[in-house]
Every structure is written in C-alpha cells, then in structure tokens.
Enzyme design. Structure first.
Site, PDB file in Angstrom:
ATOM      1  N   GLU A 236       0.861  -1.185   0.000  1.00 61.03           N
ATOM      2  CA  GLU A 236       0.000   0.000   0.000  1.00 61.03           C
ATOM      3  C   GLU A 236       0.894   1.232   0.000  1.00 61.03           C
ATOM      4  O   GLU A 236       1.858   1.306   0.767  1.00 61.03           O
ATOM      5  CB  GLU A 236      -0.906  -0.004   1.249  1.00 61.03           C
TER       6      GLU A 236
ATOM      7  N   GLU B  76      -2.521  11.136   3.316  1.00 62.46           N
ATOM      8  CA  GLU B  76      -3.503  10.903   4.366  1.00 62.46           C
ATOM      9  C   GLU B  76      -3.456  12.139   5.264  1.00 62.46           C
ATOM     10  O   GLU B  76      -2.391  12.763   5.404  1.00 62.46           O
ATOM     11  CB  GLU B  76      -3.164   9.675   5.199  1.00 62.46           C
TER      12      GLU B  76
END
Lengths: 278, 469
Positions: free
Chosen positions: A157, A162
């Site tokens: 990932e 974020e």
C-alpha cells in the site's frame, strides 16, 4: 482502456540516479529542487463531465466493509450524488452526517481497481481537503490482490496523502508492507508552511520507480522511501505488483478518532484532477 | 472584569493627521491617502515598547500592575509583567489596561492575528485579553474571554476577525483580569506582535450567540444586537472564539421600513410588521438572527387616577415607589423566569420572559397595608393567552421579624383564572382585595406564578400598587 506500465528497466535506473541527486541537493535551501522527472501522461481524470464520476475510470466501494473498512471507520460509502459528484470541473466527495442503513455518516470511495493498474510512475492529484476532528481523506494506491489470493499487507500500500481533519496543516505519506503495516508503516509527515490544506488546492504526488518512492507536496519534495528504510529482514513489495488508485473520505476510525460536537458537517474533499505520468 | 472606564481622554495630535491635512491642500482626501499613511509595524512589545506605544491603565484598576521585567522573559532581554492584585488591594481591585499606538495608529490589514508568549505564576484564567480598545470608539475591539494560562511559556493566538477593517488601529493590546478566588498572581507576556500566520481559517461569525431569537415589540423600542463572536479554526486544529465589536459586522434588516439597524448593531423599530435582522462578517453570513414582530404603536397601560395619598406603589411611573429590593429574585434552582424590562418614551415596564414564577421583594422597609387592603396591577400578554392560562398572585407579610421566612409570615393567594376579560395584546387591569389577610403591617413580597401547568411565558407588568378606596 489499458495503460500498463511501459517503462524499460534501463530508463528507470537512469531516473533513480537523477532522483538520488536532487535529494542531496534538497538539503540546501538555496538550491532549486527537481521534484518530478516523469512528465508523460499515461492516465488522467480531469473531472470535466458533470454528474457521477466516469465509470470508465472508477469503481465505487459501497457500504461499511469489514469492521469499518478495517479501521473502525464510521461512514457508509454510497455512490449517490449527495456523496460524490463531479461539478464545475471538480470531483466532490462529501461526508454527510445522516442516519443511513445503520451508519451515522455517509461518504464515498472510488478506485481504479481492474480498470487502471500499473507498477511505477508518477501519481498526483490536486485536492482541497476538508477540516475538523474525525475527517480522514486519502489519496492512495493499493497493490492488486490477484483475485483475493494475496492479502494485505503483502499486496503493498502506498499512501500518497492521508490527513487528519484536526491537523489542517499536516499531510502524511506512507507505505505499508509485510512487517511494516498499520501502526508500523513507514511514514513521514509534511507540514505546510504558513498555510493549510483546507483553504486551497494543493498537489499531492509520488514518483515511484524500482526501489524508491519519492513524496512531494506542491513543489516540495519531502521524502524518499527506499528498501533501506524498511525494518531488517522485511520485504520491499513495490517492484513487482500492479497498483490501483483510491480516493476516499472516511469519517472516524483509528487514524483520526471520532468527530466531536465541533466538527462541522457536511465536509468535502474536492479533487481538481488525478494524473499518472511515466 | 467588565468595568472599562475612560480615564485618559487626552487627545494627542497624531502625526498622520498632520500629513493628511497637507494632502488636503492639493486634492480631496481619499481613503487611500489616509491608509497609505500608517505604520505597518507588527511589533507591540518585544524587549521594550514599540514606537508610539503608550500604557493606559483602567481608571479603577491597580495602576502599578504593569511593569517591564528583565528577570523573567521568553526571549531577548525583557517581558511584560502583570501583577494581578489580591482581593481588597487598596490600590485597585483588578489589573487592566490598554496599550495604544499614539502615533496615529497602525495598518494591520495584512496580518491575521495577534500572537504572544505567556506564562503565569500559577495556572489562571485571564478574563479579557485582546486588542482594538483605544478609549475612543473601540470600534474594532476584540477580546478572547477566559484565556487559560499555565506556568510554562505557551504561544497564544488571537485572530483578527476581519483584518481588512484595521487600516488605522490604535488599540494594540488590552487586558483585564481580577483576583482568582480572592488571590492575586502574576503573569508575563513576551514577543507580543501581529503576525500573518496563514493558518487561521474557517471563519464562522455569529450574533446573539448563534441563536435565532424572536421578539414581540413596538414602534420606538431600541434593541441592541449583542453577543457578537467570530470563530476560527487555528493551524493546530483548535477552534477559537473571540468576542468581536459590532464594527466588524455588516448588519441588515430584511424589511427596513419595519426596523432599521445601525452600524453598531442597534435596531430601531419604525412601524408595525415583521423583519429579520441578520449580519455578515467579512462576507460570511453570521449564525443567529433576530426576528422582530412589531405590533405597531405601543399602547400604554391606563394612567392610574387614585390619589397618591391612598396608594403604596411598588412599580409605577405615576407614583413615588417604595424601595424595591428586586423585581426578579432569580430564585435557584427552579426559577426559569428571565427579565427583559424595557422603557418607551420614559415609561418603564417589567417584562418577564420564559416565565414560570418570579418574586418582587420590597422588604427594606416592608410596607404597612393595614389601611390599604387592595392590590392593583396592569398586565399585558403579547400574542395570545395560553388556553390553560392559570395565574397565581401571592402577597406575603413577613411578620414582626420583617424577614422572609421564620415562623411569623402570612400570605394571601389571589387567583387570576382564564376568563373572557383575560385577552392578549391589551392591558388588563387586575384588582384584588387583601381583606382576608389577617395581618398586613409588614408586607414585603409579591410572587407571580404559573399554576396547573399554565403555559404563560411572556408578559409585561405596570402600575403595581396597593391602595384604599
């Protein structure tokens, strides 16, 4: 449409050499940075057609997943225009506080899984983020799971962006793999100087090649992750698998905590474009 | 501490004004000419006063509360020290001052906050701290209420509600703080300056504390739009609310022929009808509104005609009233009744809102009603009379001890029941005999209350008096 990676190993080696150079330059404030080197577009969505996002480019993830998408997230993802809509050249992903099929919030998540997946490249999106306790927008890549035969974190990932709504000046870039996932992910945070992410659009990007991922915000390269950053004995899972793109706006969950009474709803993550270069 | 009296009214002629006059010889003074004149110096206090800065303590504060401290400082060579007095300090009950730019003011329009480092000798909460108070119009006054300090140096941020307004601001800094639980203490402020942080965002202005309030009122009444705030989200993710002067807001009335609203947020009722008062700050619509239901000209209560010699008056503009201790005892914990008393053309009215019960006490001295055995009052119920209207009036005699309570009190209950004569939007005259009351020589209290779940919430009273025929 098929945009499989067309890089030759040779040219990538050259790229990585160049990137190595500008990283060392970036220590000196007076030197201008070379942030990106891959400039040929191979895939993009400029969000020009009003309505639902183009299903030739995107899938919808619907519902609450397992355990709030694995993170105790609170929202129910829908494909309704209330939660996701292209208008005026922008994709709007909207988190709404409303009771909906057992959840207290609704929002949206789209992916290019099975539509556009590739290894390596430069991925960037221009995004204006929401704000407030408990909002968790993300722009990220997930490795293909070979029809469910490989599981996370082995698939890999790459979190390009974020962000916690309660920290409106900070973005986080991470990778997750076997032995360095979830709380042990390899992460670096970047604080926007004298500005914040919810008042204007900013570019979040990575340049990814063999054995490196470079992270940048606007014109600032703020991190490079290579296999040497991994815990001893763990595997770099970013040289083999194809990855797809995900955009979502979560509410609550382990990374941000729940919204509180001061969180203002609705909140929007507004995306001007997503572009992939080689 | 809300007492902010104007002590120093001396007017210095600012340099800027002189320049302005010179410009005036050549052409009309434009706003731009004025704005270009003022300093953009961001520093208020670093290691010493910045150019033009003067200290003016509040008139009734402890003048010596402020000093420059070279021992304790966050950075550099000195800080501002504030010594909050103990309760009972002869030199002043609190610490408070303004720090004003006496060079004519500064152009702060490119900044977004006042920032400083502060610490205190003990954890404490400063009542008011901000900027924009100049002992003039205080047009752009800002206060962070209840700012909590710790014993460590912490950086604090007080955002500017709308910096575009501050083209010539004199009020660089002000504060007011009293003892904490009777005890004084000290706090220090350093590196006090205006900054462009770039991380102050998500403005959410509000008026009337963000509430949508509706009032029934009359031509000629003035209403002040209060509780004005601006809320921002700081770069740390925290929300901060600051009390902000009306000067930052633009007020508007949806129906200006019914009520106008001034720049300072004063509403004047002009005619019968409805209008909604709203505001914006920096182009952002403020939360909260005031809906005005003007019923037109106020109808005054009937003018009393009884001979003053036959009357003991509690509340009337037509008689000399006996001393009243309070018109609303705010009895805790069960009383909900608020007071919104008002006056029109010099005539005063009691207005009870959110009513359940309320007491009017006149015990210093109590009154002797032995020969005045009747009660009179006028009552006005706006809008409508609740269908379950049931109103109790209790007159209390405090007995020989002349205090409420004890064993010698007596009381008379008088019932105002719903009847065709109890109507809305009109003055009702209520008269009762107190002859059933055994003793009336030390009467000190009247209690009004809803009984049997009556939903009466809002009414006016006038001409409350005892009399003999």
């Amino acid at each position: 449409m098929n945009f499989k990676n067309q890089f030759s190993i040779k040219s990538l080696t050259k790229y990585s050499l160049l990137l190595g150079l500008f990283i060392s330059y970036s220590c000196s404030e007076n030197e201008s940075q070379t942030v990106t080197t891959m400039n040929e577009i191979v895939w993009a969505d400029e969000f020009l057609i009003n309505g639902k996002p183009d299903t030739n480019n995107w899938n919808f993830d619907i519902g609450t997943g397992q355990n709030g998408w694995g993170n105790n997230e609170l929202q129910y993802y829908t494909d309704r225009l209330q939660n996701i809509e292209v208008k005026n050249g922008m994709l709007h992903i909207k988190a709404v506080k409303e009771p909906y099929l057992g959840s207290s919030y609704t929002s949206a998540k789209i992916t290019t899984k099975g539509i556009f997946e590739q290894k390596y490249g430069r991925y960037e999106a221009k995004i204006k983020l929401p704000w407030g306790q408990g909002l968790w927008p993300a722009f990220w890549l997930l490795g293909d799971d070979s029809n469910g035969t490989v599981i996370w974190p082995q698939i890999g990932e790459i979190d390009i962006m974020e962000y916690r709504g309660q920290q409106p000046t900070i973005t986080h870039g991470s990778i997750h793999g076997p032995g360095y996932s979830a709380g042990e992910a390899i992460t670096k945070s970047y604080t926007l100087p004298n500005d914040r992410f919810d008042t204007g659009f900013h570019i979040f990007g990575i340049e990814w090649g063999p054995n490196y991922i470079n992270y940048y915000v606007d014109d600032v390269l703020y991190n490079q992750i290579t296999p040497s950053d991994l815990p001893k004995g763990t595997e770099w899972v970013f040289n083999d698998n194809n990855f797809y793109i995900i955009l979502n706006l979560a509410v609550g969950g382990s990374f941000v905590g729940s919204p509180n009474t001061q969180t203002v709803f609705p909140q929007e993550m507004i995306v001007d474009y997503v572009r992939v270069y080689k | 501490m809300k007492t902010t009296k104007k002590l120093f009214s001396k007017i210095t002629t600012p340099l800027a004004l002189l320049i302005l006059v010179n410009l005036g010889c050549e052409r009309d003074i434009s706003d731009e000419a004025v704005q270009a004149t003022f300093s953009t110096n961001q520093t208020v206090f670093s290691d010493s006063f910045s150019a033009g800065l003067e200290y003016y303590p509040f008139a009734d504060s402890k003048f010596e509360a402020f000093s420059v401290d070279t021992e304790v400082k966050y950075q550099g060579t000195a800080s501002m020290r504030f010594d909050v007095p103990n309760e009972g300090d002869r030199n002043g009950a609190y610490a408070g001052a303004i720090f004003r730019d006496d060079n004519g003011g500064r152009d702060l329009s490119k900044y977004d906050a006042l920032t400083f480092w502060a610490k205190a000798s003990k954890a404490a909460t400063i009542n008011d701290i901000g900027f924009g108070q100049d002992f003039g119009q205080n047009k752009f006054q800002v206060s962070k209420r209840a700012l909590r300090l710790t014993t460590n140096w912490v950086k604090y941020t007080i955002p500017i509600p709308d910096a575009s307004k501050l083209k010539q601001e004199k009020g660089m800094f002000w504060y007011a703080e009293g003892p904490e639980n009777g005890d004084g203490y000290s706090f220090w402020i350093d590196e006090l300056k205006f900054e462009k942080l770039g991380t102050i965002a998500q403005p959410r202005p509000s008026i009337l504390n963000g509430d949508n309030i509706s009032v029934n009122t009359f031509i000629g009444v003035n209403i002040n739009i209060a509780d004005l705030n601006q809320t921002f989200n700081l770069g740390t993710g925290e929300d901060i609310s600051i009390s902000s002067a009306p000067g930052y807001f633009v007020f508007s009335s949806s129906n200006p022929s019914v009520a106008s609203v001034s720049e300072t947020g004063v509403v004047e009722i002009l005619s019968a009808g409805n209008t909604v008062i709203t505001a914006t700050l920096g182009g952002v619509e403020a939360k909260g509104s005031l809906t005005i239901n003007s019923v037109g000209s106020f109808v005054f209560a009937p003018t009393p005609t009884r001979d003053p010699n036959n009357v003991v008056s509690i509340f009337s503009d037509h008689y000399t009233n006996t001393p009243v201790d309070f018109f609303n005892g705010y009895w805790q914990p069960y009383q909900t009744t608020q007071s919104a008393d008002f006056s029109i053309l010099g005539d005063n009215f009691l207005n009870y809102t959110n009513f359940n019960f309320v007491g009017i006490q006149f015990a210093n001295p109590t009154v002797n009603l032995t020969d005045k055995p009747n009660l009179h009052f006028n009552m006005y119920i706006p809008n409508s009379v609740p269908s379950n209207f049931d109103f109790l009036v209790t007159v209390v005699d405090f007995g020989p001890d002349r205090v409420n309570g004890g064993t010698d009190d007596t009381r008379q209950q008088l019932f105002v029941r719903r009847s065709p004569s109890i109507v809305a939007d009109r003055w009702i005259t209520v008269e009762f005999s107190l002859s059933a009351m055994p003793t009336r020589s030390n009467v000190g209290l009247i209690i009004f209350e809803n009984i049997n779940f009556s939903l009466l919430r809002n009414f006016y009273l006038d001409n409350i008096y005892f009399y003999k025929n």
